[in-house]
Design an enzyme around this catalytic site. Structure first.
Site, PDB file in Angstrom:
ATOM      1  CB  CYS A 137      -0.888   0.048   1.229  1.00  0.00           C
ATOM      2  SG  CYS A 137      -1.589  -1.540   1.693  1.00  0.00           S
ATOM      3  CG  ASP A 269      15.509   0.089  -9.405  1.00  0.00           C
ATOM      4  OD1 ASP A 269      14.758   0.845 -10.055  1.00  0.00           O
ATOM      5  OD2 ASP A 269      16.480   0.488  -8.741  1.00  0.00           O
ATOM      6  CD  GLU A 395       5.047  -2.466  -9.636  1.00  0.00           C
ATOM      7  OE1 GLU A 395       6.262  -2.627  -9.525  1.00  0.00           O
ATOM      8  OE2 GLU A 395       4.243  -2.622  -8.714  1.00  0.00           O
ATOM      9  CB  THR A 397       2.395   6.733 -15.208  1.00  0.00           C
ATOM     10  OG1 THR A 397       3.301   7.822 -14.979  1.00  0.00           O
ATOM     11  CG2 THR A 397       1.312   6.744 -14.146  1.00  0.00           C
ATOM     12  CD  GLN A 399       2.721   9.688 -18.989  1.00  0.00           C
ATOM     13  OE1 GLN A 399       2.152   8.987 -18.157  1.00  0.00           O
ATOM     14  NE2 GLN A 399       2.558   9.504 -20.287  1.00  0.00           N
TER      15      GLN A 399
HETATM   16  C1  LIG Z   1      -5.481  -1.636 -10.966  1.00  0.00           C
HETATM   17  C2  LIG Z   1      -4.492  -0.883 -10.183  1.00  0.00           C
HETATM   18  C3  LIG Z   1      -3.672  -1.548  -9.295  1.00  0.00           C
HETATM   19  C4  LIG Z   1      -2.758  -0.850  -8.517  1.00  0.00           C
HETATM   20  N1  LIG Z   1      -2.009  -1.531  -7.583  1.00  0.00           N
HETATM   21  C5  LIG Z   1      -1.287  -0.811  -6.681  1.00  0.00           C
HETATM   22  C6  LIG Z   1      -0.677  -1.455  -5.566  1.00  0.00           C
HETATM   23  O1  LIG Z   1      -0.737  -2.672  -5.413  1.00  0.00           O
HETATM   24  N2  LIG Z   1      -0.046  -0.696  -4.648  1.00  0.00           N
HETATM   25  C7  LIG Z   1       0.062   0.658  -4.785  1.00  0.00           C
HETATM   26  O2  LIG Z   1       0.668   1.289  -3.920  1.00  0.00           O
HETATM   27  N3  LIG Z   1      -0.474   1.296  -5.845  1.00  0.00           N
HETATM   28  C8  LIG Z   1      -1.160   0.592  -6.793  1.00  0.00           C
HETATM   29  N4  LIG Z   1      -1.752   1.239  -7.848  1.00  0.00           N
HETATM   30  C9  LIG Z   1      -1.607   2.677  -7.971  1.00  0.00           C
HETATM   31  C10 LIG Z   1      -0.756   3.110  -9.148  1.00  0.00           C
HETATM   32  O3  LIG Z   1       0.574   2.808  -8.926  1.00  0.00           O
HETATM   33  C11 LIG Z   1      -1.013   4.607  -9.367  1.00  0.00           C
HETATM   34  O4  LIG Z   1      -2.320   4.740  -9.873  1.00  0.00           O
HETATM   35  C12 LIG Z   1      -0.023   5.240 -10.297  1.00  0.00           C
HETATM   36  O5  LIG Z   1       1.241   5.289  -9.694  1.00  0.00           O
HETATM   37  C13 LIG Z   1      -0.430   6.659 -10.706  1.00  0.00           C
HETATM   38  O6  LIG Z   1      -0.835   7.424  -9.651  1.00  0.00           O
HETATM   39  P1  LIG Z   1      -2.198   8.239  -9.750  1.00  0.00           P
HETATM   40  O7  LIG Z   1      -3.230   7.295 -10.165  1.00  0.00           O
HETATM   41  O8  LIG Z   1      -2.404   8.974  -8.489  1.00  0.00           O
HETATM   42  O9  LIG Z   1      -1.954   9.271 -10.911  1.00  0.00           O
HETATM   43  P2  LIG Z   1      -1.270  10.718 -10.797  1.00  0.00           P
HETATM   44  O10 LIG Z   1       0.003  10.603 -10.049  1.00  0.00           O
HETATM   45  O11 LIG Z   1      -2.270  11.681 -10.330  1.00  0.00           O
HETATM   46  O12 LIG Z   1      -0.951  10.992 -12.318  1.00  0.00           O
HETATM   47  C14 LIG Z   1      -1.897  11.493 -13.250  1.00  0.00           C
HETATM   48  C15 LIG Z   1      -1.189  11.740 -14.574  1.00  0.00           C
HETATM   49  O13 LIG Z   1      -0.134  12.696 -14.385  1.00  0.00           O
HETATM   50  C16 LIG Z   1       1.099  12.171 -14.836  1.00  0.00           C
HETATM   51  N5  LIG Z   1       2.177  12.674 -13.989  1.00  0.00           N
HETATM   52  C17 LIG Z   1       2.257  12.641 -12.644  1.00  0.00           C
HETATM   53  N6  LIG Z   1       3.425  13.154 -12.224  1.00  0.00           N
HETATM   54  C18 LIG Z   1       4.108  13.525 -13.332  1.00  0.00           C
HETATM   55  C19 LIG Z   1       5.397  14.124 -13.556  1.00  0.00           C
HETATM   56  N7  LIG Z   1       6.232  14.416 -12.573  1.00  0.00           N
HETATM   57  N8  LIG Z   1       5.740  14.367 -14.814  1.00  0.00           N
HETATM   58  C20 LIG Z   1       4.908  14.056 -15.844  1.00  0.00           C
HETATM   59  N9  LIG Z   1       3.707  13.509 -15.702  1.00  0.00           N
HETATM   60  C21 LIG Z   1       3.307  13.234 -14.454  1.00  0.00           C
HETATM   61  C22 LIG Z   1       0.939  10.669 -14.716  1.00  0.00           C
HETATM   62  O14 LIG Z   1       1.820   9.994 -15.586  1.00  0.00           O
HETATM   63  C23 LIG Z   1      -0.517  10.494 -15.107  1.00  0.00           C
HETATM   64  O15 LIG Z   1      -0.598  10.470 -16.501  1.00  0.00           O
HETATM   65  C24 LIG Z   1      -2.638   0.545  -8.663  1.00  0.00           C
HETATM   66  C25 LIG Z   1      -3.449   1.212  -9.583  1.00  0.00           C
HETATM   67  C26 LIG Z   1      -4.375   0.528 -10.320  1.00  0.00           C
HETATM   68  C27 LIG Z   1      -5.244   1.278 -11.255  1.00  0.00           C
END
Ligand SMILES: Cc1cc2nc3c(=O)[nH]c(=O)nc-3n(C[C@H](O)[C@H](O)[C@H](O)COP(=O)(O)OP(=O)(O)OC[C@H]3O[C@@H](n4cnc5c(N)ncnc54)[C@H](O)[C@@H]3O)c2cc1C
Lengths: 418, 365
Positions: A137, A269, A395, A397, A399
């Site tokens: 988490c 990593d 893991e 995005t 970006q």
């Molecule tokens: C099905 C599913 C399973 C998941 N499993 C886990 C899990 O087991 N454990 C866990 O901890 N998380 C988990 N996640 C969370 C996942 O890792 C996050 O959704 C992801 O890291 C993106 O965060 P966010 O959704 O808040 O998007 P945001 O961080 O709000 O990003 C929104 C957009 O902005 C872009 N962006 C953000 N920062 C930057 C930057 N510095 N430069 C350029 N672009 C940027 C992103 O690429 C994205 O396009 C899961 C998500 C899903 C949907």
């Protein structure tokens, strides 16, 4: 070292077996569990647990290789085997692969940031007689990509020597199976990232093992998703959750270095190429299905012709194959580096960038090229397109991984390129 | 086993070629292009590294054994310096390598020792034809067997060093199959254009048109002897070579772009600190890696006689053509207006980069 592309025997053998599993235990029930979200595919879970135990791998998909006697010369294959397994299982069904019993990201965090005693204490359970899960988490409603801005707090109660954790986590893959008590499952845990010193930023971040059933933890909901519906994605709140002092991974001093945070990053990593592998498994499924359907309908792909002489559909298919094969080689290289203890930050993130793109674009294109067949829920292709889409999101995005790649290329720190 | 690192010997070769590529080829690429010439001294220095010589067995006057993987590594490094220079240094391979791969024993004995002995000498080959649908497997130049002779008719383009060459390996269509034919310079009916070819890039490399009107050569001059040879292996080798050279050109423009982006400032920061630029660099690096691995794999398949070599080589080449265009184009974009000025290196790299789509057959590993 040398340059070689021969699939090692142990991997080739394992893939033959896994393909049967993918076809008979996964694909055969893919549709059913896609349409009935939040039901658990017990047949797959129990079969996999049994099969992995029988294979001597403990109950989970982990790097299991131990050097055998008189075998010092054989190169290490652990991560390469694991990536290949994941690719094949995801070729079967990506969501169901995520349901494979074992420690998942939770155990990976313990392995990366925990002490020897912690590893023994928390990881032993995955070898037990019943399928057991763990989850990680990190993500919160207000903190996704920017992991350093998480607001979950852990405060030490000096009297009881317990950590008291408060916060809210979302999108926890396997959070339900890891925390909720199910009769057929062993006792799992979730690893919760929290800050022990909000003024210290990343240096204050630590991971805590929270055992299944701990008071104050509540699974608020299971998300309804576009794809990978068979995998549970939980929202979890933590209110005055008390865990023993020794459940914190890593040092309890807030050092000025970013050890805690680096622990999290070390996990990534190791796991990014594995996520890449899973995305490429679905992509390969879609690609093979597309070629099969085209062939059935008399469309032959004429390899070897110059571009000018190819039809559009031939060009699309050939481009897909180039993407798919090259992305897989990048993934193999990243895990090969991990096996050989070479730093692979750049290669791990490049493989994830590439696989995220390939899984997304290839499946979308395949649906387009097959027209109504592609869109029909009577076939699995449309599901694969929905499933594959997660690859470029979790893991890191696309970006975020591009940022990692760019920083590596440029020699920049996070503050120089954000 | 999987493994992704050159061995020690290969690394030494890469270093040696790299030094020449950086200090000699890269340093003079701009001037050579503008002056439309490659000094013989420069070519000879590259020749002395001995890439071709190391592919030829001792029994034919060389000192090694051919490895497509090793040659791929070396060619990327050489093309990193300058594509025109690299192709010039390796022009004799265009004649020697097909003989090594598919020639008759007599042809090997006849030609290989004299090609690898001593200085660089202009042996070459003619494959490309000036038509939009140029396809090495469906050539318009024809070969017909007339009694004890082979009759060749057609027109070839982009033949490097044709004017100086004593012998040219000409590819032609014999009953629907591509075959190589050794054509001596003084053959009746063979004419070589006075003027050099004019193309978008590669201006330092002297290339000519070659016409064949009722050229007659002995049956023994057919590559492989009277019964001929399999063209697929040669074609695969050409594709792999072209992909390797594309990697070198792309890497060169990528490196220029990285350095420039870390120097150039806009809006108070280095342009590399802007995501729009940094993400281009990340994608360039990622695609380079993707196509490099695909190319290495194809070369490895060649060395290990894998069945699917041909489709592998085709995919690597097709992918590399797109990759090199994308990478060289983005490098130019990162330089902004300065990228469009010929004093800066990236526009030449982009012009050369486009050439890979049609320049099949100018290199072979
Ligand atoms: C099905 C599913 C399973 C998941 N499993 C886990 C899990 O087991 N454990 C866990 O901890 N998380 C988990 N996640 C969370 C996942 O890792 C996050 O959704 C992801 O890291 C993106 O965060 P966010 O959704 O808040 O998007 P945001 O961080 O709000 O990003 C929104 C957009 O902005 C872009 N962006 C953000 N920062 C930057 C930057 N510095 N430069 C350029 N672009 C940027 C992103 O690429 C994205 O396009 C899961 C998500 C899903 C949907």
């Amino acid at each position: 070292m040398t340059i070689e592309f021969e699939t090692p025997k142990p991997i080739a053998n394992q893939q033959v077996m896994l393909k049967t599993v993918a076809e008979n235990m996964m694909r055969s029930i893919s549709r059913e569990f896609d349409e009935n979200e939040h039901t658990i595919p017990w047949s797959y879970v129990e079969f996999m647990h049994m099969a992995m135990k029988a294979a001597g791998g403990g109950g989970g998909l982990t790097v299991t290789e131990k050097p055998k006697e008189g075998d010092e010369k054989r190169p290490p294959l652990g991560y390469q085997k694991l990536a290949s397994q994941i690719e094949m299982l995801s070729w079967g069904d990506l969501g169901m692969y995520l349901m494979t019993p074992g420690g998942g990201l939770g155990a990976a965090a313990v392995a990366a940031a925990g002490s020897a005693e912690q590893k023994e204490k928390f990881l032993e359970r995955f070898n037990s007689d019943v399928p057991t899960y763990a989850a990680m988490c990190m993500t919160e409603p207000g903190a996704g990509s920017d992991t350093s801005s998480i607001r979950t707090r852990a405060v030490l109660d000096e009297k009881t020597k317990e950590w008291v954790i408060n916060g809210e986590k979302i999108f926890v893959t396997g959070g339900d199976k890891s925390f909720t008590h199910y009769e057929k499952l062993g006792k799992g845990f979730i690893v919760v990232w929290a800050s022990i010193d909000p003024t210290a930023g990343r240096a204050g971040m630590r991971a805590f093992v929270v055992e299944s059933g701990t008071a104050g933890v509540k699974i608020n909901k299971l998300e309804k998703k576009m794809g990978i519906r068979v995998s549970d994605t939980a929202a979890i709140s933590l209110v005055d959750v008390r865990v023993p002092f020794e459940n914190m991974l890593g040092s309890h001093n807030v050092e000025k270095d970013n050890k805690g945070f680096r622990g999290a990053m070390a996990t990534f990593d190791a796991t990014r190429p594995l996520v890449a592998a899973s995305g490429l498994g679905v992509a390969r499924a879609a690609f093979e299905f597309l070629k099969e359907k085209l062939e059935e309908n008399g469309v032959k792909i004429r390899y070897g012709l110059p571009r000018q002489k190819l039809s559009n559909i031939e060009r699309e298919v050939i481009d897909m194959e180039i993407m798919l094969k090259s992305a897989w080689l990048m993934t193999l290289k990243a895990v090969w580096m991990a096996d050989n203890k070479k730093s692979n930050v750049l290669e791990a993130s490049m493989s994830k960038v590439k696989a995220g793109d390939v899984a997304t674009r290839l499946t979308q294109k395949a649906v387009e090229l097959l027209g109504p067949l592609g869109y029909s829920r009577e076939l699995l292709l449309e599901k694969w397109m929905r499933d594959a889409r997660i690859t470029d999101i979790y893991e890191g995005t696309g970006q975020i991984n591009r940022l990692v790649v760019a920083r590596q290329i440029l020699g920049y720190s996070g503050s120089e390129l954000r | 086993m999987y493994s992704f690192e050159p061995n020690e010997e290969q690394q030494m070769l890469i270093d040696a070629v790299g030094k020449y590529a950086e200090n000699d080829l890269r340093a003079s690429a701009h001037d050579n292009e503008e002056n439309k010439e490659l000094p013989k001294k420069l070519i000879n220095k590259g020749w002395e590294i001995g890439l071709l010589q190391a592919s030829i067995p001792e029994s034919y006057g060389g000192f090694g054994e051919r490895s497509a993987v090793t040659n791929v590594l070396a060619l990327e490094e050489m093309a990193y310096g300058d594509l025109a220079g690299a192709l010039a240094v390796l022009t004799p391979s265009l004649f020697a390598m097909p003989i090594l791969l598919a020639g008759s024993e007599e042809q090997k004995k006849n030609y290989l020792p004299k090609i690898v002995a001593g200085e660089w000498s202009p042996y070459t080959s003619a494959l490309i034809e000036l038509s939009f649908d140029f396809d090495p497997n469906a050539l318009k130049t024809t070969a017909t067997i007339v009694e004890d002779k082979i009759k060749l008719d057609g027109a070839k383009s982009f033949v490097p060093y044709a004017k100086e060459a004593q012998e040219i390996l000409v590819y032609a269509n014999l009953n629907g199959v591509t075959q190589g034919f050794i054509v001596p310079k003084d053959s009746a009916g063979l004419s070589i254009s006075e003027e050099r070819e004019k193309v978008m890039g590669l201006n330092a490399l002297p290339m000519y048109k070659v016409e064949l009107n009722d050229v007659k050569i002995p049956l023994a001059n057919r590559l492989g002897g009277a019964s001929g040879h399999d063209f697929e292996l040669i074609f695969a080798s050409m594709r792999i070579a072209s992909a390797s050279a594309a990697l070198g050109v792309a890497k060169s423009s990528f490196d220029y772009a990285v350095n420039y982006a870390k120097e150039r400032e806009a809006f108070g920061v280095k342009i590399a600190q802007k995501q729009a630029v940094a993400f281009m660099l990340a994608d360039m690096r990622t695609e380079l890696e993707a196509m490099r691995l695909l190319t290495w794999e194809a070369a490895w398949k060649m060395d290990n006689h894998k069945e699917d070599l041909c489709s592998s080589a085709y995919l690597a080449h097709t992918g590399a053509v797109d990759m090199v265009m994308m990478v060289t184009d983005r490098a130019l974009q990162i330089y902004g207006g300065h990228g469009y000025i010929r004093e800066n290196p990236v526009e030449l790299l982009m012009r050369n980069g486009r050439g890979f789509a049609m320049m099949l057959g100018l290199a072979i590993v």
